[in-house]
Design an enzyme around this catalytic site. Structure first.
Site, PDB file in Angstrom:
ATOM      1  CE  LYS A 143      -4.249  -1.811   2.044  1.00 13.17           C
ATOM      2  NZ  LYS A 143      -5.132  -1.328   0.968  1.00 13.17           N
ATOM      3  CG  ASP A 162      -4.433  -0.666  -3.031  1.00 10.30           C
ATOM      4  OD1 ASP A 162      -4.881   0.283  -3.705  1.00 10.30           O
ATOM      5  OD2 ASP A 162      -5.128  -1.314  -2.229  1.00 10.30           O
ATOM      6  CD  GLU A 202      -5.233  -3.590  -5.597  1.00 12.24           C
ATOM      7  OE1 GLU A 202      -6.177  -3.130  -4.889  1.00 12.24           O
ATOM      8  OE2 GLU A 202      -4.622  -4.632  -5.333  1.00 12.24           O
ATOM      9  CG  ASP A 238      -9.967  -1.900  -4.781  1.00 12.32           C
ATOM     10  OD1 ASP A 238     -11.110  -2.347  -4.589  1.00 12.32           O
ATOM     11  OD2 ASP A 238      -9.080  -1.944  -3.913  1.00 12.32           O
ATOM     12  CE  LYS A 276     -10.529  -4.593  -1.288  1.00 10.34           C
ATOM     13  NZ  LYS A 276      -9.849  -4.023  -2.460  1.00 10.34           N
TER      14      LYS A 276
END
Length: 345
Positions: A153, A183, A209, A234, A258
């Protein structure tokens, strides 16, 4: 659920995670029941609402008298019609609970090799945002644990420090040894995004992402057209009713799915079908659920027999997660039926 550490994202730091378990029970056989999980993600889920519990309680009371069909496709279609799209995590939790009950209360939802054949699923190791040394410690730990794919991240600390961390990884492991994903959680502005994508591409990054925040379709489409490295959508998928419109306009290289955020099994399957029609890649990721939800997402991913790493390693984040047969080792998640489930209470 209480995190083992402060879980940093570009939207803030998480120390705990609130979830609701849904129990579906057969009145004629009270010893047979199914479990589902509704877990809105703070500041991200459509149903991160102050009256969420009140709303789902009202719906569940209405559903007490419904005779759900005993067939998967019909059941999922009925739940989709009963639960509005602005309650995606509740829809997913209800799907889980009723499918589990329908299948005998074994926490198995449909045929899949993860549960049925104990076939492991490759996963990425997740590196959380934080101080540079904390992130470096996570990187070393994931590599020592046998992960061949790491997702980091980015967007919370200085970008140059994040680049230094990625350079540190690449100095030790080439792209043939270790796949690197990043991400950004929408942290870049459209004006700066292309320059940053170029610097990331120099480090053989597999994909990024959500480089810019969701809702900027024209800007994201331009990035996806010109990008030097693949872009995966995402947050962009959350709340989207017209899937073809988004995919055709933006034309991303990948999408990240997700189920808690997009509305469950049926919605995720629909995203996959429409992505594959357009030769858009995809993989599945958990959204910080407990092991109840993680088990369901793992089984859904397994039903597609994935060959690339999925984002299914979040079950180890909590002090007080339910004990379960889900085991992570050597960069894979597997179902060890010798380990009993700890039931929700």
């Amino acid at each position: 659920m209480d995190f083992k550490f402060e879980a940093g994202t570009s939207r803030g730091v998480l120390t705990s995670r609130k979830i609701w378990w849904i129990k579906a029970q057969d009145p004629e056989n009270p010893d047979r029941f199914g479990w589902g999980e509704a877990a809105p993600l703070v500041k991200l889920s459509l149903d991160d609402l102050p009256d969420f519990e009140i709303q789902i309680q009202e719906y569940l009371e209405k559903f007490q008298s419904i005779d759900f069909p005993n067939e998967e496709k019909q059941l999922l279609s009925m739940i989709q019609s009963l639960v509005p799209s602005h309650l995606p995590s509740f829809r997913f939790g209800l799907e889980m609970a009723v499918l589990d009950l329908m299948q005998g209360g074994r926490k198995r939802f449909f045929p899949n090799s993860f549960y049925d054949n104990k076939k492991p699923i490759p996963i990425n190791g997740l590196i959380w945002m934080g101080e540079k040394e904390f992130m470096r410690q996570q990187i070393d730990a994931k590599i020592s644990q046998g992960f061949s794919c790491i997702k980091m991240k980015i967007g919370a600390i200085d970008f140059e420090q994040e680049l230094d961390l990625l350079k540190y990884i690449r100095s030790e492991y080439g792209n043939e040894d270790l796949v690197l994903r990043v991400d950004a959680n929408g942290a870049f502005s459209p004006a700066e995004a292309m320059e940053k994508l170029g610097k990331l591409a120099d480090l053989d990054i597999h994909s990024i992402e959500q480089p810019i925040r969701a809702g900027q379709w024209e800007e994201m489409a331009l990035l996806c057209e010109k990008t030097p490295l693949p872009i995966a959508l995402d947050e962009e998928l959350i709340g989207v009713e017209n899937k073809p419109s988004l995919l055709d306009q933006i034309q991303p290289q990948h999408i990240i799915l997700k189920p808690t955020l997009v509305g469950g099994f049926l919605e995720t399957k629909d995203w996959i079908a429409k992505a594959e029609q357009r030769q858009i890649g995809w993989w599945m990721t958990s959204a910080l659920e407990s092991n109840i939800g993680l088990n369901a997402i793992s089984q859904l991913a397994s039903s597609y027999d994935p060959t690339i790493p999925q984002g299914l390693g979040t079950g180890q984040l909590y002090y007080n997660n339910l004990e379960s047969p889900l085991v992570i080792s050597n960069g894979e998640i597997r179902y060890d039926s010798a380990i009993p489930w700890e039931e929700p209470s």
